[in-house]
Design an enzyme around this catalytic site. Structure first.
Site, PDB file in Angstrom:
ATOM      1  N   SER A 281       0.779  -1.118  -0.070  1.00  0.00           N
ATOM      2  CA  SER A 281       0.092  -0.091  -0.124  1.00  0.00           C
ATOM      3  C   SER A 281       0.831   1.244   0.067  1.00  0.00           C
ATOM      4  O   SER A 281       0.452   2.345  -0.255  1.00  0.00           O
ATOM      5  CB  SER A 281      -0.928  -0.083   1.392  1.00  0.00           C
TER       6      SER A 281
ATOM      7  N   HIS B 114      -0.280  -2.226  -7.654  1.00  0.00           N
ATOM      8  CA  HIS B 114      -1.233  -2.030  -6.599  1.00  0.00           C
ATOM      9  C   HIS B 114      -2.698  -1.906  -6.917  1.00  0.00           C
ATOM     10  O   HIS B 114      -3.203  -1.198  -7.727  1.00  0.00           O
ATOM     11  CB  HIS B 114      -0.725  -0.579  -5.895  1.00  0.00           C
TER      12      HIS B 114
ATOM     13  N   ASN C 152      -3.344   6.507  -2.060  1.00  0.00           N
ATOM     14  CA  ASN C 152      -3.080   6.286  -0.807  1.00  0.00           C
ATOM     15  C   ASN C 152      -2.575   7.672  -0.224  1.00  0.00           C
ATOM     16  O   ASN C 152      -2.972   7.771   0.840  1.00  0.00           O
ATOM     17  CB  ASN C 152      -2.268   4.980  -0.287  1.00  0.00           C
TER      18      ASN C 152
HETATM   19  N1  3HC Z   1     -15.683  -8.401  -2.686  1.00  0.00           N
HETATM   20  C1  3HC Z   1     -16.238  -8.536  -3.857  1.00  0.00           C
HETATM   21  N2  3HC Z   1     -17.334  -7.921  -4.358  1.00  0.00           N
HETATM   22  C2  3HC Z   1     -17.621  -6.909  -3.530  1.00  0.00           C
HETATM   23  C3  3HC Z   1     -17.308  -6.732  -2.340  1.00  0.00           C
HETATM   24  C4  3HC Z   1     -16.354  -7.297  -1.950  1.00  0.00           C
HETATM   25  N3  3HC Z   1     -15.968  -7.171  -0.710  1.00  0.00           N
HETATM   26  N4  3HC Z   1     -18.157  -5.518  -2.021  1.00  0.00           N
HETATM   27  C5  3HC Z   1     -18.994  -5.175  -2.946  1.00  0.00           C
HETATM   28  N5  3HC Z   1     -18.856  -6.074  -4.040  1.00  0.00           N
HETATM   29  C6  3HC Z   1     -19.440  -5.935  -5.347  1.00  0.00           C
HETATM   30  C7  3HC Z   1     -20.914  -6.594  -5.253  1.00  0.00           C
HETATM   31  O1  3HC Z   1     -21.083  -7.762  -5.568  1.00  0.00           O
HETATM   32  C8  3HC Z   1     -21.387  -5.607  -6.390  1.00  0.00           C
HETATM   33  O2  3HC Z   1     -21.081  -6.362  -7.718  1.00  0.00           O
HETATM   34  P1  3HC Z   1     -22.008  -6.158  -8.847  1.00  0.00           P
HETATM   35  O3  3HC Z   1     -22.047  -4.928  -9.582  1.00  0.00           O
HETATM   36  O4  3HC Z   1     -21.090  -7.213  -9.916  1.00  0.00           O
HETATM   37  O5  3HC Z   1     -23.392  -6.954  -8.356  1.00  0.00           O
HETATM   38  C9  3HC Z   1     -20.587  -4.339  -6.335  1.00  0.00           C
HETATM   39  O6  3HC Z   1     -19.506  -4.667  -5.695  1.00  0.00           O
HETATM   40  C10 3HC Z   1     -21.343  -3.121  -5.685  1.00  0.00           C
HETATM   41  O7  3HC Z   1     -21.811  -3.486  -4.413  1.00  0.00           O
HETATM   42  P2  3HC Z   1     -23.080  -3.186  -3.777  1.00  0.00           P
HETATM   43  O8  3HC Z   1     -24.329  -2.900  -4.696  1.00  0.00           O
HETATM   44  O9  3HC Z   1     -23.336  -4.432  -2.593  1.00  0.00           O
HETATM   45  O10 3HC Z   1     -22.666  -2.360  -2.975  1.00  0.00           O
HETATM   46  P3  3HC Z   1     -22.036  -0.764  -3.384  1.00  0.00           P
HETATM   47  O11 3HC Z   1     -22.916  -0.269  -4.550  1.00  0.00           O
HETATM   48  O12 3HC Z   1     -22.370   0.031  -2.087  1.00  0.00           O
HETATM   49  O13 3HC Z   1     -20.443  -0.683  -3.626  1.00  0.00           O
HETATM   50  C11 3HC Z   1     -18.141  -0.588  -3.136  1.00  0.00           C
HETATM   51  C12 3HC Z   1     -19.760  -1.277  -2.816  1.00  0.00           C
HETATM   52  C13 3HC Z   1     -17.812  -1.157  -4.564  1.00  0.00           C
HETATM   53  C14 3HC Z   1     -17.219  -1.181  -2.105  1.00  0.00           C
HETATM   54  C15 3HC Z   1     -18.441   0.911  -3.126  1.00  0.00           C
HETATM   55  O14 3HC Z   1     -18.833   1.213  -1.968  1.00  0.00           O
HETATM   56  C16 3HC Z   1     -17.211   1.376  -3.323  1.00  0.00           C
HETATM   57  O15 3HC Z   1     -16.887   1.782  -4.526  1.00  0.00           O
HETATM   58  N6  3HC Z   1     -16.349   1.936  -2.198  1.00  0.00           N
HETATM   59  C17 3HC Z   1     -15.105   2.703  -2.395  1.00  0.00           C
HETATM   60  C18 3HC Z   1     -14.199   1.662  -2.018  1.00  0.00           C
HETATM   61  C19 3HC Z   1     -12.782   2.007  -2.102  1.00  0.00           C
HETATM   62  O16 3HC Z   1     -12.775   3.423  -2.003  1.00  0.00           O
HETATM   63  N7  3HC Z   1     -11.685   1.172  -2.246  1.00  0.00           N
HETATM   64  C20 3HC Z   1     -10.301   1.646  -2.244  1.00  0.00           C
HETATM   65  C21 3HC Z   1      -9.649   1.496  -0.947  1.00  0.00           C
HETATM   66  S1  3HC Z   1      -8.149   2.064  -0.770  1.00  0.00           S
HETATM   67  C22 3HC Z   1      -7.549   0.526  -1.014  1.00  0.00           C
HETATM   68  O17 3HC Z   1      -7.724  -0.474  -1.269  1.00  0.00           O
HETATM   69  C23 3HC Z   1      -5.797   0.638  -0.985  1.00  0.00           C
HETATM   70  C24 3HC Z   1      -5.101   0.059  -0.079  1.00  0.00           C
HETATM   71  O18 3HC Z   1      -3.768  -0.034  -0.123  1.00  0.00           O
HETATM   72  C25 3HC Z   1      -5.472   0.665   1.140  1.00  0.00           C
END
Ligand code: 3HC
Length: 498
Positions: free
Chosen positions: A130, A151, A201
């Protein structure tokens, strides 16, 4: 699709991939490769961890089946491409190995020393770190030119971005080959150099940490801040829900690495992060973090506020007062109304101090068309705050209660983030389009920081930063010199620079 590369005139192709570490990220990364048709060898330290990894893979693909996005046969095919093992030796013939173990440099170094010994000479070794130094990891191998950062973002199967990190010793062309591979996985690559936190990040975690600091300062509640950023800015998740998703341990470690490099006070991890991590509350993966698996508590004030006359002051007062009049509230004067609503994007204490009943004055900042920040001064009575909270609901907005501080909640979090993006661009680390794409695709933001800057207006953001700086005296809040110059020069968008 051609994903092959050149290796001393030979063709390098990525067909068999190893993934070491099958936690949340590793399992997601393994799934991404398997979905794209590559053979995957997933490695974990012991049989229990391996079973947990298998569980992640089955749950994630199972969720897609349940949603009708994948047939059971396709799920079986994807899982069938993944071999699970506890032996690193099984990576001997992998073309690429992606490491996704915890963010501890010593663990990474020792793993890469082993991988270097085990993997075939042509294999590329990638880290999903990260924020740790890819160069530092590469230096432990005899093939530093074949070590890159790859990443992914959580949840890996969903988020479209892959940051491809090259170091000063990465072989020419290798970052392009990895970027082509990322495209084959259905992802959008952004190639950057090796700086702590890379693009996403560095910008994201700084903002999340800032949110935690504001929470500790009591500016607003967890649910209030989350609602403000989700509904007010249109982000997919509020900062605390997102910290729980990323993992508080990972977030804490990223902050430590950022701080080590920058010595910027804002990168010092918020004490609450350390406390939660020490308590074993790591977020979703441990069943609790900022949220305890609970739904955001509703602070809904029931019924109509028990006030009859309301005075509304400030820009947009007529429209707001008309809505309240439609709902049966009598317009009043600032001197004697039951409550006084001051529409403002700056603190209202000065105004309150001039009134005969300062306890009745509440600041109100309308954010977008869904949120209103309800600012209580040190003189505001709880009854007045409650009444205005109710009025805000009556006009169809979500109230976010906060203290009467510079830029309240949304702008206090958003403007420093935008400032950081300008500084990042100005430092030459990454371009405008790459930074925008990274934040949109890595975090699901509705717009990148430069798109947000254009929409808000450079001058508004510059002035907001000046107000934050004047209040907190934190050098990081001082407008980036480039932002200041653009405003002074009358340039409307950073994209208009020659
Ligand atoms: N694993 C796999 N698939 C997932 C999941 C998970 N944990 N959570 C949600 N999904 C999938 C769902 O199955 C759904 O898929 P589909 O469109 O094919 O049906 C899709 O994501 C959308 O899910 P939901 O409708 O249930 O939920 P949301 O519309 O609320 O979306 C989210 C969930 C995609 C997580 C959205 O809230 C989002 O984009 N959040 C921001 C996440 C983010 O910022 N990530 C980056 C973090 S930083 C990082 O990772 C870097 C590291 O180094 C720290």
């Amino acid at each position: 699709m051609d994903t092959s590369g050149r290796l001393g005139g030979m063709t390098r192709s990525f067909e068999k991939v190893g993934v070491v570490g099958l936690g949340t990220m590793g399992a997601g990364i393994a799934e991404v490769f398997a979905r794209a048709g590559l053979a995957v060898v997933g490695v974990e330290a012991d049989p229990d961890a391996l079973e947990r990894g298998r569980g992640h893979l089955e749950a994630s693909t199972g969720r897609a089946v349940a949603k009708g996005r994948l047939s059971e046969a396709e799920q079986a095919e994807i899982l069938g491409r993944v071999t699970l093992t506890t032996s690193l030796e099984d990576l001997a013939d992998a073309d690429l190995v992606v490491e996704a173990i915890p963010e501890v440099m010593d663990f990474k170094r020792s793993l890469f020393t082993d991988l270097d010994r085990i993997c075939k000479p042509s294999a590329v070794l990638a880290t999903n770190t990260s924020s740790l130094s890819v160069t530092g990891i590469a230096a432990t191998t005899t093939r530093p030119g074949q070590v890159v950062g790859m990443h992914f973002f959580n949840p890996a199967p969903i988020m479209k971005l892959v940051e491809v990190i090259h170091t000063v010793v990465t072989e020419d062309g290798l970052a392009d080959e990895i970027a082509a591979l990322a495209r084959r996985l259905g992802k959008t690559p952004v190639s950057v150099g090796d700086r702590a936190g890379f693009v996403v990040n560095r910008l994201l975690l700084t903002y999340l940490n800032h949110a935690a600091v504001l929470l500790e300062n009591g500016l607003a509640t967890r649910d209030g801040i989350d609602a403000a950023m989700r509904l007010g800015v249109g982000l997919p998740m509020g900062p605390f829900a997102l910290l729980d998703l990323i993992g508080l341990d990972t977030s804490y470690e990223v902050m430590c690495v950022l701080f080590q490099e920058s010595r910027d006070r804002r990168h010092a991890p918020a004490p609450i992060l350390r406390e939660l991590v020490t308590a074993g509350l790591l977020g979703r993966k441990s069943g609790g973090g900022f949220y305890d698996g609970d739904e955001p508590a509703s602070s809904r004030a029931d019924g109509k506020p028990s006030v009859s006359s309301v005075a509304v002051l400030g820009e947009g007062a007529d429209e707001f007062a008309a809505r309240l009049a439609d709902a049966g509230f009598k317009p009043g004067y600032a001197d004697d109304a039951d409550v006084v609503v001051a529409l403002s994007h700056t603190p209202v204490i000065e105004l309150a101090a001039q009134l005969p009943h300062p306890s009745r004055l509440v600041g109100l900042h309308l954010v977008g068309d869904k949120v209103a920040e309800v600012a209580s001064t040190v003189l505001t009575s709880p009854d007045a705050t409650r009444a205005v909270e109710g009025l805000v609901r009556i006009v169809g907005r979500t109230p976010v209660l906060c203290k009467d501080r510079a830029e309240f909640v949304v702008d206090a979090l958003l403007y420093p983030y935008l400032n950081d993006a300008v500084r990042m661009y100005d430092s030459g680390y990454a371009g405008i389009e790459d930074i925008d794409a990274a934040m949109r695709l890595g975090c699901g933001y509705p717009a990148g920081p430069f798109e947000m800057l254009d929409a808000l207006g450079l001058e508004t953001v510059r002035d907001g930063l000046r107000a934050l700086y004047a209040e907190y005296r934190d050098p990081a809040f001082a407008p980036a010199p480039l932002l200041d110059q653009l405003v002074t020069a009358g340039v409307r968008s950073i994209r208009d620079l020659p």
